[in-house]
Design an enzyme around this catalytic site. Structure first.
Site, PDB file in Angstrom:
ATOM      1  N   CYS A 161      10.503  -3.916  -1.289  1.00  0.00           N
ATOM      2  CA  CYS A 161       9.995  -5.064  -2.311  1.00  0.00           C
ATOM      3  C   CYS A 161      10.221  -6.214  -1.576  1.00  0.00           C
ATOM      4  CB  CYS A 161      10.892  -4.722  -3.596  1.00  0.00           C
ATOM      5  SG  CYS A 161      10.791  -6.060  -4.818  1.00  0.00           S
ATOM      6  N   CYS A 194      15.865  -3.345  -3.004  1.00  0.00           N
ATOM      7  CA  CYS A 194      14.947  -2.233  -2.846  1.00  0.00           C
ATOM      8  C   CYS A 194      14.213  -2.510  -1.353  1.00  0.00           C
ATOM      9  CB  CYS A 194      13.939  -2.030  -4.026  1.00  0.00           C
ATOM     10  SG  CYS A 194      14.778  -1.708  -5.499  1.00  0.00           S
ATOM     11  N   CYS A 245       2.423 -10.010 -16.619  1.00  0.00           N
ATOM     12  CA  CYS A 245       3.620  -9.666 -15.812  1.00  0.00           C
ATOM     13  C   CYS A 245       4.620 -10.865 -15.745  1.00  0.00           C
ATOM     14  CB  CYS A 245       3.128  -9.180 -14.285  1.00  0.00           C
ATOM     15  SG  CYS A 245       4.308  -8.680 -13.516  1.00  0.00           S
ATOM     16  N   GLU A 305       7.336 -16.602 -10.302  1.00  0.00           N
ATOM     17  CA  GLU A 305       5.945 -16.332 -10.705  1.00  0.00           C
ATOM     18  C   GLU A 305       5.650 -15.422 -11.802  1.00  0.00           C
ATOM     19  OE1 GLU A 305       4.444 -16.770  -6.044  1.00  0.00           O
ATOM     20  OE2 GLU A 305       5.405 -14.995  -6.598  1.00  0.00           O
ATOM     21  N   CYS A 314      16.043 -11.510  -7.001  1.00  0.00           N
ATOM     22  CA  CYS A 314      16.849 -10.072  -7.390  1.00  0.00           C
ATOM     23  C   CYS A 314      17.939  -9.930  -6.484  1.00  0.00           C
ATOM     24  CB  CYS A 314      15.783  -9.000  -7.383  1.00  0.00           C
ATOM     25  SG  CYS A 314      16.281  -7.528  -8.199  1.00  0.00           S
ATOM     26  N   CYS A 327       2.025  -5.954  -7.396  1.00  0.00           N
ATOM     27  CA  CYS A 327       3.688  -5.571  -7.318  1.00  0.00           C
ATOM     28  C   CYS A 327       4.468  -5.965  -6.294  1.00  0.00           C
ATOM     29  CB  CYS A 327       3.571  -3.918  -7.735  1.00  0.00           C
ATOM     30  SG  CYS A 327       2.819  -3.423  -9.091  1.00  0.00           S
TER      31      CYS A 327
HETATM   32  N1  SAH Z   1      13.271  -4.869 -10.961  1.00  0.00           N
HETATM   33  C1  SAH Z   1      12.430  -4.104 -11.865  1.00  0.00           C
HETATM   34  C2  SAH Z   1      11.089  -4.647 -12.416  1.00  0.00           C
HETATM   35  C3  SAH Z   1      10.212  -5.314 -11.308  1.00  0.00           C
HETATM   36  S1  SAH Z   1       9.349  -4.518 -10.104  1.00  0.00           S
HETATM   37  C4  SAH Z   1      12.097  -2.789 -11.149  1.00  0.00           C
HETATM   38  O1  SAH Z   1      12.227  -2.597 -10.202  1.00  0.00           O
HETATM   39  O2  SAH Z   1      11.539  -1.873 -12.020  1.00  0.00           O
HETATM   40  C5  SAH Z   1       7.962  -3.776 -10.765  1.00  0.00           C
HETATM   41  C6  SAH Z   1       7.307  -2.618  -9.935  1.00  0.00           C
HETATM   42  O3  SAH Z   1       6.967  -2.997  -8.636  1.00  0.00           O
HETATM   43  C7  SAH Z   1       8.682  -1.708  -9.647  1.00  0.00           C
HETATM   44  O4  SAH Z   1       8.295  -0.388  -9.876  1.00  0.00           O
HETATM   45  C8  SAH Z   1       8.838  -1.909  -8.185  1.00  0.00           C
HETATM   46  O5  SAH Z   1       9.419  -0.651  -7.781  1.00  0.00           O
HETATM   47  C9  SAH Z   1       7.604  -2.181  -7.686  1.00  0.00           C
HETATM   48  N2  SAH Z   1       7.213  -2.521  -6.078  1.00  0.00           N
HETATM   49  C10 SAH Z   1       8.210  -3.450  -5.711  1.00  0.00           C
HETATM   50  N3  SAH Z   1       7.715  -3.900  -4.656  1.00  0.00           N
HETATM   51  C11 SAH Z   1       6.638  -3.058  -4.414  1.00  0.00           C
HETATM   52  C12 SAH Z   1       5.576  -3.263  -3.351  1.00  0.00           C
HETATM   53  N4  SAH Z   1       5.807  -3.846  -2.214  1.00  0.00           N
HETATM   54  N5  SAH Z   1       4.432  -2.218  -3.533  1.00  0.00           N
HETATM   55  C13 SAH Z   1       4.256  -1.763  -4.558  1.00  0.00           C
HETATM   56  N6  SAH Z   1       5.012  -1.810  -5.851  1.00  0.00           N
HETATM   57  C14 SAH Z   1       6.358  -2.319  -5.322  1.00  0.00           C
HETATM   58 FE1  SF4 Z   2      14.629  -6.031  -7.423  1.00  0.00          FE
HETATM   59 FE2  SF4 Z   2      12.400  -5.546  -6.325  1.00  0.00          FE
HETATM   60 FE3  SF4 Z   2      14.156  -3.605  -6.551  1.00  0.00          FE
HETATM   61 FE4  SF4 Z   2      12.975  -4.524  -8.574  1.00  0.00          FE
HETATM   62  S1  SF4 Z   2      11.957  -3.368  -6.874  1.00  0.00           S
HETATM   63  S2  SF4 Z   2      15.023  -4.083  -8.577  1.00  0.00           S
HETATM   64  S3  SF4 Z   2      12.557  -6.740  -8.242  1.00  0.00           S
HETATM   65  S4  SF4 Z   2      14.299  -5.582  -5.560  1.00  0.00           S
END
Ligand code: SAH
Ligand code: SF4
Length: 410
Positions: A160, A157, A146, A133, A153, A385
């Site tokens: 996420c 995390c 974005c 996306e 991934c 995000c």
């Molecule tokens: N993988 C990279 C970039 C993609 S995520 C990273 O982790 O930095 C982009 C941002 O969205 C990151 O700061 C991530 O931690 C945040 N993010 C992921 N899941 C989220 C959620 N459910 N609510 C708010 N922010 C989130």
């Molecule tokens: Fe991967 Fe989501 Fe963690 Fe970013 S926040 S590194 S997209 S698992």
């Protein structure tokens, strides 16, 4: 929705239990029979021209023409390239395309945010297509795109949605820069006679879509080189931000070789909690990550590093956390970006209350940091995000309903 396989369940459980740092193998990628010229460097483009018999003394000029049509004018076929001879156009069309990833859905949010679901070739004909996306967020003074760097991934995390996706592969450079081109196509944002120097709608790119961009270093770098090329898409490197969950060894290399703005997904002020939220922290703990930031080439008060901090109710949102955060960032030219947690079906966290977010933000602001709270955008179309997850792992009607309900509660 696709039934979750026992392995996927195991992956999830392991990550919950704090055991799994990364998912294993990346899927294979088989390029299409008719490759797209999008994503090649000028030198690679010249090689392709040589392959189809363009004379050595013509290659540079031809490559320049193609570059202009692809990246300034946004041509979607060789036919449009009116200053390239007819024979040459026909020859090119026999071997190549200027195709971007295929758009399978476009959604427009009530707040103007747009999300595109893109289909990419998979490894084998029998395999499900790979999907990512890409989200466009219009604001008064800018338009931010974005961009995704991977299908899914490999990192897990715990807050996420993308991290729960099993299928993972790196995007090619063409598939990455192709997202910028798709946004320009769909927003009618290419240079034309009426707007030769006019304002563009897509002014900023953030590598904050699906995937960990530093795990796809070469392709993301090649794509950002093209995005920032002054004779092409012309986005300044100061308007391109790479966000990483903290792949420490690649941070100095990114700064030296790609030199874009940097954002760090910090999210916690102590290692015990960050180990849980961002399991990669077990490999590269906070102190090492912050050292890499201190030494990031090009960081200065005019070019600050953004620290992203997701606000999780009762987990990392106390005033003590705010104090620790300020202490940790001492000496680093930093901005703090507070992100209200965006819930997704099955997520184990809640978003902090607004008054808590305000208190946190006020403390950080009084300590001298600009600390905008990122307004959740496009929640009704799951574009915020961490909500990105390809449609191949579709949500059930019940999950959609639950999500809409959550998005409407605050
Ligand atoms: N993988 C990279 C970039 C993609 S995520 C990273 O982790 O930095 C982009 C941002 O969205 C990151 O700061 C991530 O931690 C945040 N993010 C992921 N899941 C989220 C959620 N459910 N609510 C708010 N922010 C989130
Ligand atoms: Fe991967 Fe989501 Fe963690 Fe970013 S926040 S590194 S997209 S698992």
């Amino acid at each position: 929705m696709t039934e979750m396989s026992p392995e996927a369940m195991k992956t999830r459980e392991l990550s919950r239990g704090g055991m799994l740092l990364e998912k294993t193998p990346l899927e294979s990628y088989v390029p299409p029979a008719m490759p797209s010229l999008i994503g090649l460097s000028r030198a690679e483009l010249m090689e392709k021209l040589a392959e189809v018999g363009v004379a050595p003394h013509q290659r540079k000029m031809r490559a320049q023409q193609l570059w202009h049509w692809m990246y300034v004018r946004g041509a979607q076929s060789f036919d449009e390239m009116s200053n390239v001879s007819k024979d040459m156009r026909a020859e090119l069309a026999k071997h190549f395309t200027v195709a971007r990833p295929e758009i399978v859905a476009e959604q427009v949010s009530s707040d103007g945010t747009r999300k595109w679901l893109l289909r990419l070739p998979s490894g084998h004909a029998s395999e499900r297509p790979h999907e990512v996306e890409c989200v466009y967020i219009p604001e008064t003074d800018r338009g931010t795109l974005c961009v995704s760097s991977q299908v899914g991934c490999t990192l897990n995390c715990s807050f996420c949605h993308t991290g729960t996706q099993r299928l993972v592969r790196n995007l090619t450079a063409g598939e990455i820069v192709g997202q910028v081109m798709i946004a320009r196509d769909r927003l009618n944002d290419w240079v034309d006679r009426e707007t030769p120097n006019g304002n563009r709608l897509v002014t900023n790119v953030v590598m904050m879509g699906m995937g960990e961009p530093l795990y796809n270093f070469d392709n993301v770098k090649a794509a950002m080189e093209i995005a920032s090329d002054g004779d092409g898409l012309s986005l300044s490197k100061r308007r391109i931000t790479l966000s990483t969950s903290g792949v420490v060894p690649e941070i100095p290399r990114w700064g030296e070789e790609a030199d874009t703005m940097l954002a760090i997904s910090l999210h916690a002020t102590n290692d015990a909690l960050r180990d849980e939220l961002v399991p990669l922290n077990r490999k590269y703990p906070i102190a090492e990550l912050l050292d890499a930031c201190r030494n990031y080439p090009g960081a200065s008060n005019a070019r600050r590093i953004t620290f992203e901090y997701v606000m999780l109710k009762g987990v990392n949102d106390s005033l003590d956390d705010a104090k620790l955060l300020v202490k940790l960032l001492k000496g680093i030219p930093a901005k703090i970006n507070l992100i209200p947690f965006n819930p997704w079906p099955g997520s184990q966290y809640e978003c902090s209350n607004w008054d808590q977010i305000e208190k946190f933000s006020e403390y950080v602001f009084n300590a001298g940091y600009s600390s905008p709270v990122r307004t959740p955008r496009g929640r009704d179309i799951l574009a915020a995000c961490g909500q990105l997850k390809s449609e191949t792992e579709k949500l059930s009607a019940r999950e959609r309903q639950a999500l809409r309900a959550m998005a409407m509660t605050d």
